[in-house]
Enzyme design. Structure first.
Site, PDB file in Angstrom:
ATOM      1  N   LYS A 113      38.753  34.358  35.240  1.00  0.00           N
ATOM      2  CA  LYS A 113      37.925  35.472  35.679  1.00  0.00           C
ATOM      3  C   LYS A 113      36.449  35.083  35.747  1.00  0.00           C
ATOM      4  CE  LYS A 113      41.148  38.491  36.410  1.00  0.00           C
ATOM      5  NZ  LYS A 113      41.386  39.047  37.753  1.00  0.00           N
ATOM      6  N   ASN A 170      42.909  41.794  43.711  1.00  0.00           N
ATOM      7  CA  ASN A 170      43.150  42.448  42.435  1.00  0.00           C
ATOM      8  C   ASN A 170      44.251  41.783  41.608  1.00  0.00           C
ATOM      9  OD1 ASN A 170      43.357  44.831  40.486  1.00  0.00           O
ATOM     10  ND2 ASN A 170      45.374  44.837  41.453  1.00  0.00           N
ATOM     11  N   TYR A 226      42.863  33.145  30.932  1.00  0.00           N
ATOM     12  CA  TYR A 226      42.496  34.366  31.649  1.00  0.00           C
ATOM     13  C   TYR A 226      40.977  34.502  31.776  1.00  0.00           C
ATOM     14  CZ  TYR A 226      42.156  39.343  32.755  1.00  0.00           C
ATOM     15  OH  TYR A 226      41.857  40.551  33.349  1.00  0.00           O
ATOM     16  N   ALA A 227      40.278  34.344  30.652  1.00  0.00           N
ATOM     17  CA  ALA A 227      38.822  34.485  30.668  1.00  0.00           C
ATOM     18  C   ALA A 227      38.179  33.429  31.564  1.00  0.00           C
ATOM     19  CB  ALA A 227      38.265  34.391  29.250  1.00  0.00           C
ATOM     20  N   ILE A 275      41.806  48.586  30.161  1.00  0.00           N
ATOM     21  CA  ILE A 275      42.449  49.694  30.862  1.00  0.00           C
ATOM     22  C   ILE A 275      43.939  49.548  30.608  1.00  0.00           C
ATOM     23  CG2 ILE A 275      42.955  50.687  33.135  1.00  0.00           C
ATOM     24  CD1 ILE A 275      40.184  49.650  34.016  1.00  0.00           C
TER      25      ILE A 275
END
Length: 195
Positions: free
Chosen positions: A156, A87, A152-153, A185
């Site tokens: 991921k 995570n 980041y993209a 979130i």
């Protein structure tokens, strides 16, 4: 009786946000959890003071020996491993023109390379489990992308591809590998962007 009774688990990025929510739910469902974070996790420790089902380990998962330290600890504490939840993650919100190699590599090292190393190191233990599971936390950004989130993209998206390959290779051992793509979130990593 919980859904995760007697499951021995590792959760990275466990101090806050999604990771903390996963730890809370896993413990509630009967799992033993090795919670990993770079932070000291004092709130987590105090919330589960005296509980034998939770062990907190402050560790930088980008360190070369971190995965082996984690596997040693989960065996020492719980006697094996059934579930790994990768995570931990970071984002740096930089336009591509301002993303230098160091900024790019910092995100890749934590969000993708550390995930790969942890998965690789966990395989020996997961193959001994009757219910081996790898759960990698991806992001909806790997599908849609957004300004300022190139590293980041991309990291991921790499997690998504890695997880698909893990699933293909590990099915014969009864180990499942899945990734989750959360949307926006409110956590510490997204607070500035959302506000």
């Amino acid at each position: 009786m919980g859904m995760l009774d007697n499951r021995k688990t590792i959760v990275t990025g466990a101090a806050q946000g999604i990771g903390r929510a996963i730890v809370d739910r896993f413990v509630k469902e009967g799992a033993s959890v090795l919670a990993i974070d770079m932070k000291a996790m004092e709130n987590l420790k105090s919330a589960y003071s005296g509980a034998t089902s939770l062990t907190c380990l402050q560790l930088d998962i980008t360190e070369q020996d971190a995965p082996s330290v984690m596997m040693h600890e989960v065996v020492e504490r719980f006697g094996g491993l059934d579930v790994v939840v990768n995570n931990a993650g970071i984002a740096n919100y930089l336009p591509i023109s301002d993303t230098d190699d160091q900024a790019w590599n910092t995100v890749m090292e934590l969000n993708l390379t550390a995930v790969f190393r942890i998965c690789r190191e966990s395989l020996t233990l997961l193959k001994k489990s009757s219910a081996g599971r790898i759960i990698n936390i991806g992001s909806i950004m790997s599908t849609f992308g957004d300004a300022g989130l190139a590293a980041y993209a991309a990291s991921k998206h790499g997690v998504a591809g890695l997880t698909k390959c893990l699933a293909s290779e590990l099915g014969e051992f009864g180990i499942t590998a899945n990734f989750i793509q959360p949307g926006a979130i409110l956590t510490d990593i997204t607070r500035d962007s959302i506000e």
